[in-house]
Design an enzyme around this catalytic site. Structure first.
Site, PDB file in Angstrom:
ATOM      1  CE  LYS A  17      -3.943  -2.197   2.299  1.00  0.00           C
ATOM      2  NZ  LYS A  17      -3.350  -3.503   2.613  1.00  0.00           N
ATOM      3  NE  ARG A  18       6.263   0.665   1.161  1.00  0.00           N
ATOM      4  CZ  ARG A  18       6.110   0.057   2.326  1.00  0.00           C
ATOM      5  NH1 ARG A  18       5.017   0.244   3.026  1.00  0.00           N
ATOM      6  NH2 ARG A  18       7.070  -0.724   2.799  1.00  0.00           N
TER       7      ARG A  18
END
Length: 305
Positions: free
Chosen positions: A99-100
């Site tokens: 989830k960057r």
């Protein structure tokens, strides 16, 4: 045009041969305890490598959650590298749940860490957050395209807190989530059998009431009223042509029957993701495989395969 090396093409063909199921590898403290393991690096290694042995040759997709490895520091990251290598060696496509989301050179560095084949953490696809603007993810889109990798962009997540942002309405009346869906959809234009850029749609968001269907009801019958449940879950996926990662399955309450209800016609692109429900029968490899096979059959049936 897509080639056999593109993530979308590989994902399409492998899901047809192995099934659509995505198996999570999440060395969570409670799961380690359930297996009779200590909540330390050694316990995480036994847990993760057992799941890799049981599932990587059986499932099309394996999804390690990076945070559960990172919590053990450098040793945990080294273990994550081993898990990635082992699962890819066994033929599975690895989707790293990280989830960057950032801007400029920082986003480029994140992309290089996970999408550059020269990186020891290189995987087939990663999850990314668009809430600094979908355009901020451009370095990841570029590197993914260059190396045949995939991205899964958070659109409508299964946590109830997400609705406050994701279902907020823009001035044009479109939800933030729908705008994310549309932007990713544009990047897959013309892809066959499907594009490499996907979205994340939680299984627990409720029944699907596509915006296109709502507009049709209004124009045909003059009906403008929708229930709160419909307003919360209204998305138009009718033209979406990419993989859809569906978390929230199993322990979080999502069921295979939710796939066509939440995704509508786009259910054929679903990659339903399970973690705890597959791991809990362990540590016996045969029990883990049996649990995954049963869920695989249920998902295939719900998706009409």
């Amino acid at each position: 045009m897509p080639t056999a090396k593109d993530f979308g093409t590989r994902a399409h063909h492998l899901s047809r041969s192995r099934g659509p199921l995505c198996a999570g590898i999440d060395p969570h403290g409670a799961l380690l305890q359930h297996w009779g393991l200590d909540d330390d690096l050694a316990g995480a290694e036994r847990f993760a490598m057992t799941l890799a042995e049981a599932l990587a040759e059986e499932c099309a997709f394996i999804k390690p959650q990076s945070a559960f490895f990172e919590r053990f520091g450098s040793g945990g990251v080294a273990l994550l590298e081993r898990v990635i290598a082992e699962c890819r060696r066994a033929g599975a496509l690895v989707i790293l749940d990280v989830k960057r989301g950032d801007i400029g050179s920082t986003m480029a560095a994140y992309a290089q860490a996970y999408l550059d084949p020269a990186s020891p953490l290189a995987v087939d696809a990663i999850t990314v957050s668009p809430y600094l603007g979908t355009g901020s993810l451009q370095p990841a889109f570029d590197l993914a395209s260059a190396h045949g990798k995939g991205l899964f962009v958070l659109a409508r997540t299964s946590n109830p807190e997400g609705k406050q942002v994701q279902m907020a309405k823009r001035r044009d009346g479109k939800s933030v989530a729908q705008s994310v869906i549309d932007e990713v959809e544009e990047r897959n234009a013309g892809a066959d059998p499907m594009g490499s850029f996907g979205i994340v749609m939680g299984a627990t968001i409720g029944a699907c009431a596509a915006e296109g269907e709502a507009r049709l009801r209004e124009s045909t019958y003059g009906i403008t009223h929708t229930t709160a449940s419909q307003r919360d879950s209204a998305h138009d996926l009718s033209q979406f042509n990419g993989p859809i990662l569906v978390p929230g399955m199993g322990a979080q309450g999502g069921k295979p029957s939710d796939l066509p209800r939440v995704l509508g016609a786009a259910a054929s692109f679903a990659i339903p993701s399970y973690s705890r429900q597959i791991a809990q029968p362990g540590p016996a490899v045969a029990s883990i495989r049996a649990a995954a096979a049963a869920l695989q059959d249920e998902c295939r049936s719900a998706m009409g395969e």
